[in-house]
Motif scaffolding. Structure first.
Motif, PDB file in Angstrom:
ATOM      1  N   GLY A 136      22.993  13.130  11.985  1.00 17.59           N
ATOM      2  CA  GLY A 136      22.630  14.283  12.822  1.00 17.59           C
ATOM      3  C   GLY A 136      23.759  14.672  13.762  1.00 17.59           C
ATOM      4  O   GLY A 136      24.029  15.856  13.976  1.00 17.59           O
ATOM      5  N   TYR A 144      10.751   8.664  16.662  1.00 16.76           N
ATOM      6  CA  TYR A 144      12.143   8.484  16.233  1.00 16.76           C
ATOM      7  C   TYR A 144      13.044   8.229  17.449  1.00 16.76           C
ATOM      8  O   TYR A 144      13.851   7.298  17.456  1.00 16.76           O
ATOM      9  CB  TYR A 144      12.608   9.709  15.454  1.00 16.76           C
ATOM     10  N   GLY A 145      12.910   9.058  18.473  1.00 17.18           N
ATOM     11  CA  GLY A 145      13.735   8.902  19.673  1.00 17.18           C
ATOM     12  C   GLY A 145      13.455   7.602  20.396  1.00 17.18           C
ATOM     13  O   GLY A 145      14.373   6.906  20.848  1.00 17.18           O
ATOM     14  N   CYS A 152      20.614  23.045  21.390  1.00 16.22           N
ATOM     15  CA  CYS A 152      20.833  21.647  20.992  1.00 16.22           C
ATOM     16  C   CYS A 152      20.408  20.693  22.093  1.00 16.22           C
ATOM     17  O   CYS A 152      19.809  19.651  21.823  1.00 16.22           O
ATOM     18  CB  CYS A 152      22.308  21.419  20.657  1.00 16.22           C
ATOM     19  N   VAL A 211      13.866  16.758  23.746  1.00 13.59           N
ATOM     20  CA  VAL A 211      12.513  16.587  23.220  1.00 13.59           C
ATOM     21  C   VAL A 211      12.489  15.512  22.145  1.00 13.59           C
ATOM     22  O   VAL A 211      11.610  14.644  22.123  1.00 13.59           O
ATOM     23  CB  VAL A 211      11.973  17.925  22.678  1.00 13.59           C
ATOM     24  N   ARG A 212      13.473  15.547  21.267  1.00 18.08           N
ATOM     25  CA  ARG A 212      13.478  14.604  20.149  1.00 18.08           C
ATOM     26  C   ARG A 212      13.659  13.158  20.605  1.00 18.08           C
ATOM     27  O   ARG A 212      13.043  12.246  20.075  1.00 18.08           O
ATOM     28  CB  ARG A 212      14.600  14.976  19.186  1.00 18.08           C
ATOM     29  N   LEU A 213      14.496  12.946  21.612  1.00 16.82           N
ATOM     30  CA  LEU A 213      14.732  11.581  22.075  1.00 16.82           C
ATOM     31  C   LEU A 213      13.607  11.053  22.960  1.00 16.82           C
ATOM     32  O   LEU A 213      13.273   9.880  22.914  1.00 16.82           O
ATOM     33  CB  LEU A 213      16.058  11.497  22.831  1.00 16.82           C
ATOM     34  N   GLN A 215      10.293  12.370  23.296  1.00 14.81           N
ATOM     35  CA  GLN A 215       8.895  12.609  22.959  1.00 14.81           C
ATOM     36  C   GLN A 215       8.484  12.215  21.541  1.00 14.81           C
ATOM     37  O   GLN A 215       7.321  12.356  21.202  1.00 14.81           O
ATOM     38  CB  GLN A 215       8.575  14.110  23.153  1.00 14.81           C
ATOM     39  N   THR A 216       9.406  11.747  20.731  1.00 16.05           N
ATOM     40  CA  THR A 216       9.040  11.428  19.348  1.00 16.05           C
ATOM     41  C   THR A 216       9.208   9.932  19.087  1.00 16.05           C
ATOM     42  O   THR A 216       9.998   9.257  19.767  1.00 16.05           O
ATOM     43  CB  THR A 216       9.930  12.198  18.340  1.00 16.05           C
ATOM     44  N   TYR A 268      17.709   4.074  11.178  1.00 15.12           N
ATOM     45  CA  TYR A 268      17.653   4.983  12.325  1.00 15.12           C
ATOM     46  C   TYR A 268      19.026   5.333  12.883  1.00 15.12           C
ATOM     47  O   TYR A 268      19.318   6.512  13.096  1.00 15.12           O
ATOM     48  CB  TYR A 268      16.749   4.402  13.428  1.00 15.12           C
ATOM     49  N   ARG A 323      16.565  20.569  22.208  1.00 15.87           N
ATOM     50  CA  ARG A 323      16.031  19.864  21.046  1.00 15.87           C
ATOM     51  C   ARG A 323      16.294  18.362  21.135  1.00 15.87           C
ATOM     52  O   ARG A 323      15.422  17.540  20.820  1.00 15.87           O
ATOM     53  CB  ARG A 323      16.651  20.433  19.780  1.00 15.87           C
ATOM     54  N   ALA A 324      17.488  17.989  21.585  1.00 18.13           N
ATOM     55  CA  ALA A 324      17.808  16.564  21.727  1.00 18.13           C
ATOM     56  C   ALA A 324      16.931  15.914  22.779  1.00 18.13           C
ATOM     57  O   ALA A 324      16.448  14.796  22.586  1.00 18.13           O
ATOM     58  CB  ALA A 324      19.283  16.397  22.088  1.00 18.13           C
TER      59      ALA A 324
END
Length: 184
Positions: free
Chosen positions: A81, A50-51, A37, A43-45, A47-48, A74, A40-41
């Motif tokens: 999530g 969305y983040g 977790c 990378v998601r926050l 590099q994307t 958002y 993943r958090a």
């Protein structure tokens, strides 16, 4: 001249003192989902889109709205999530405790909040971030373990967690205000 074979030096030591590779890589079972977790958090926050949009909404909702980011959708997705992650954590907690009651995780609330707010003061002052939260968790866990090993009374740990939370919220608010003024 004496020639030793690999492992000869450890053969005569008591078992408690023998160091093996499998002892070094052992980790608790609950740590595996936590690492997954956390990764993943991160990378998601970071590099994307969305983040980055979440960071933009957190910095200035008005500016994010002007850029075209859906200020309502958002955060709603972020809270959904977080609910899924909390559900998975509850399942792991119930499995480790071999049962569930309504107040199973209440003792973990203060340390978790203190860790998150301490993290907002540590790595990137004034901003909540994954590395800061990991640092805050380590700091709170080591402090509470130290108090327990020092033989502190039962009431000291909740008081320490509450004090750490109060100090962390105060520092986080102060740093956030300074960042908003440009560090004057």
């Amino acid at each position: 001249m004496i020639h030793a074979r690999p492992g000869d030096q450890q053969r005569h030591l008591p078992r408690a003192y023998q160091l093996r590779l499998r002892d070094l890589v052992r980790h608790p079972t609950a740590g595996v989902p936590s690492r997954a977790c956390r990764g993943r958090a991160l990378v998601r926050l970071a590099q994307t889109p969305y983040g980055r949009s979440l960071y933009a909404i957190g910095e200035s909702p008005r500016a994010a709205r002007l850029v075209g980011i859906s200020v309502r959708a958002y955060p709603l997705l972020a809270f959904a999530g977080a609910g899924l992650v909390a559900r998975a954590a509850g399942v792991v907690l119930a499995a480790r405790a071999a049962g569930a009651t309504a107040d199973n995780g209440t003792t973990m609330l203060f340390p978790a909040l203190a860790a998150v707010f301490l993290g907002a003061t540590a790595i990137r002052p004034g901003r909540f971030n994954v590395f800061g939260t990991v640092f805050g968790v380590a700091l709170v866990a080591v402090s509470v373990s130290g108090l327990t090993l020092a033989g502190a009374a039962d009431w000291v740990n909740p008081v320490f967690n509450g004090a750490a939370l109060a100090v962390a919220v105060g520092l986080s608010t102060l740093l956030r205000r300074q960042a908003g003024r440009g560090g004057d």
